[in-house]
Design an enzyme around this catalytic site. Sequence first.
Site, PDB file in Angstrom:
ATOM      1  N   GLU A 264       0.889  -1.159   0.000  1.00  0.00           N
ATOM      2  CA  GLU A 264       0.000   0.000   0.000  1.00  0.00           C
ATOM      3  C   GLU A 264       0.919   1.197   0.000  1.00  0.00           C
ATOM      4  OE1 GLU A 264      -1.386   2.988   1.737  1.00  0.00           O
ATOM      5  OE2 GLU A 264      -2.359   1.786   3.302  1.00  0.00           O
ATOM      6  N   CYS A 301      -2.501   7.856   4.706  1.00  0.00           N
ATOM      7  CA  CYS A 301      -2.523   7.391   3.316  1.00  0.00           C
ATOM      8  C   CYS A 301      -3.730   7.956   2.585  1.00  0.00           C
ATOM      9  CB  CYS A 301      -2.615   5.866   3.256  1.00  0.00           C
ATOM     10  SG  CYS A 301      -1.514   5.052   4.391  1.00  0.00           S
TER      11      CYS A 301
END
Lengths: 523, 523
Positions: A264, A301
């Site tokens: 990720e 994120c």
Amino acid sequence: MIITGEAFIGGKAVMGGGSSFQAYNPSLRAHMEPAFGMVTREQIDQACQLAKAAFDAFRALSDEARAAFLDAVGEQIMALGDALIERAMAESGLPRVRLEGERGRTVNQLKLFATLLREGSWQDARIDSALPERQPPRPDLRMRMVGVGPVAVFAASNFPLAFSVAGGDTAAAFAAGCPVVLKAHSAHPGTSELVARAIVRAVEQCELPAGVFALLTGTGNGIGQALVAHPAIQAVGFTGSRSGGVALMGVAAARPQPIPVYAEMSSINPLLVLPNALAARGEAIAAGFAASLTMGVGQFCTNPGLVLGIAGEDFDRFGQQAAAALQGFEAATMLTPGIAESYQVGVTEMSAHERVEVLVNGQHAECKGAAALFKTSGESFMAEHKLHGEMFGPASLLVACRDEAELLAIVEQLEGQLTATLQMDQGDYELARSLLPALERKAGRILANGFPTGVEVSSAMVHGGPFPATSDGRSSSVGTAAITRFLRPVCYQNLPQELLPESLKDGSGRQVWRRRDGELTKE
Amino acid sequence: MIITGEAFIGGKAVMGGGSSFQAYNPSLRAHMEPAFGMVTREQIDQACQLAKAAFDAFRALSDEARAAFLDAVGEQIMALGDALIERAMAESGLPRVRLEGERGRTVNQLKLFATLLREGSWQDARIDSALPERQPPRPDLRMRMVGVGPVAVFAASNFPLAFSVAGGDTAAAFAAGCPVVLKAHSAHPGTSELVARAIVRAVEQCELPAGVFALLTGTGNGIGQALVAHPAIQAVGFTGSRSGGVALMGVAAARPQPIPVYAEMSSINPLLVLPNALAARGEAIAAGFAASLTMGVGQFCTNPGLVLGIAGEDFDRFGQQAAAALQGFEAATMLTPGIAESYQVGVTEMSAHERVEVLVNGQHAECKGAAALFKTSGESFMAEHKLHGEMFGPASLLVACRDEAELLAIVEQLEGQLTATLQMDQGDYELARSLLPALERKAGRILANGFPTGVEVSSAMVHGGPFPATSDGRSSSVGTAAITRFLRPVCYQNLPQELLPESLKDGSGRQVWRRRDGELTKE
């Protein structure tokens, strides 16, 4: 609670045999005791071999036994008490309330996977009955999911608990029956040691093979690359930078036996403010956006790093209101000096770009990041791929699109994203409907009238998305769907009942969903 | 039915603009009319762009509409009539009965995916209810699977219908809502053209965008590599050689946006004859083994290329019996001159190996393969990695293991396999139990008292396995589980009912399994 600077291999604390390093307190701008040892190649190999040796026994546990282990990990983390919170605060610069919340999330995440195991349908058990009369006869076929093998997990810097040693990747891998060899993040090695201690205690308490878990300590890329290249490792979970993730994808693909990498990595999380919502409640959206952008000093994120709107007075006003809200945000301590420096470099580059207007550019300081807000035209954004990059921190770029067609064209040009958000009112639904197919292709999660920071840990969550948001858009790293990353199917043909796994036996005592001849049933 | 030598792009027959090639009849050892044109880079680009343009409309179809399309493809294939069978016989050297069976399998495979779509749970619909009272409040979260985008499918040579133009990969991709750009296999271009014509007719009949399907014609690696490198392509399905699959994995990993490759490549499908079964019914097992090995001239991915037993009189006798059965097998026409040549080279190398005993080595002929049977010791097999390779054709290697420990050690040393088979009686169950964990790690399908050739198309089938059996052991290329290869999850947070996809709306009219707050329900 004493922190010794050790790694954990085979259930034992051992000092890494290489050179030493220390944690750093970004608030005090000072190194911290004790010294940690870098693990050697031999120690990496030992951890991986033990994980391989532990795999069959660990995956053979009943769902209940593995669920009990996950619960025990959560309990042992809570038993670390305030020492864990204090060390995490010192190492990350994050405030107490945030870290207490994160600890709760981490423990709940473990519990959620325990619930998933107890429910049982994660095994995707399938039975196709034998059809002996058919020509040719159909054999008895039964399928279930099994773990892929030992998983290398790379802890992230920005969630020292929830995406670290006992974070989402570890919980998902354990739930799947996979041992974990964890590369601790060098930004919070003390926190990592404490949590590793909790896991090791849970392993002992549940009388599991010691190889089920190892913690590797160190800095730099060498340990991680050796770990991913180790033949015992069968999958990789990673949260971090795009360059780091792409490097590990390369190592994994170059192995004699390539393995999957779930990295990720990078997302700018477009926020689309549609015209009616902008006109009706632009100010509230601007305030919400500023709060989302600066939360945790922008170190999420899912930070909204891109705002798309239609050029005009309303969007100009939105920019002014967002800028005003961001002016009030004081520069705050970032996780590491390196993150603060990268952020400042990114913001400086953006400020200097000739096609970008600077709305806010706060005063940075050592280890601290200030809010920044930029603006450009749709045309410039489309022409300059550089403007699509992530600035990890509280900075965002407003893009004023000429019209709806240009807005759609920009969405089509975006790289893969973790999230995309629509701020919209009823009058915007037609436009939203035309945007949704493109957003579905670009993002793992689509939000309406919210802000992307805040990722629920649940069954329906998707924290993933097409490259470069992740290396593998077919999965999620948050929520129960994350378990599928570490599973593969095995089919048994005409295997005698005595030899079948419990979940596939006829009349198994447990009431679990299975697919019989294509239909879901609970027998 | 006239075969024109054309490709299909945008629903139209177009001659490939490059150099030309012809099909080859391996039985007659003669080239066949007409000439086919190699597609150019521009034609590949056009097919991929059209696939991209068709994707949103195709995936937006209702499950029923896409199911009807799959059914229509099957009907149009049947409507090709005997012309299809005759051309496939001529191009492949396979007998009529086999190809008629394969056509039935192909059509049933399409029907099975249509049934899967009508059942609806392939979408893995999940709803986590909003919890507005919780602190912090939980939003309404809904998840479903969507197609990944246009899929490049590479047809296999050994199943000119079931693993070719309208084969399993195509059916799974269509079911997932993904357009298919198909690279036809140059071993059966006429068969491919006929089936492509059937698909194009079904596309027209169902009034779908023409870009949903394209057929690319050509020889060599250039077209396939350009196809996999094309930015519109989002996943790859391949059945073929290890070198071919690994090359495509490399191309996919090197793209600016890497994409998943599902390559089914190489397997020697170990058959373990355990001691009690060997003693009680060695002769019958030898006969069944010989039949499985030579079926289709050994040109199956699941061919039993390795037999493991415990050294001794019983296993010696088994070898003699298997050899006797194989002596009766006459050299038969293989699919292509290249396959026959590779097979003969492999068999010759094995025959010449100093640690291998030759039990059978029939007389090959041009385009024909004869049965071959070899024997070696467990020690030699473990020492010589070369002996682990696939000989694609009717050849197998018997390995006499010193004892049960060596048998287990050999299983541990094997590469990933599509299948592993246990021939066992009740007295062997204890040994089987000790072997099963290793077999589960090595193979996608474990058979008891059968032979691995024959792959059922059903819900519980797994035709997959760890590398190098496939590039990605987390999936199957046969059966309904194959659809997951071409899906990714999307989560919708607080999206208004009007904008949600049908499968996630409240009180959707259709009764479909959904997971609500973690529990499967049909509302």
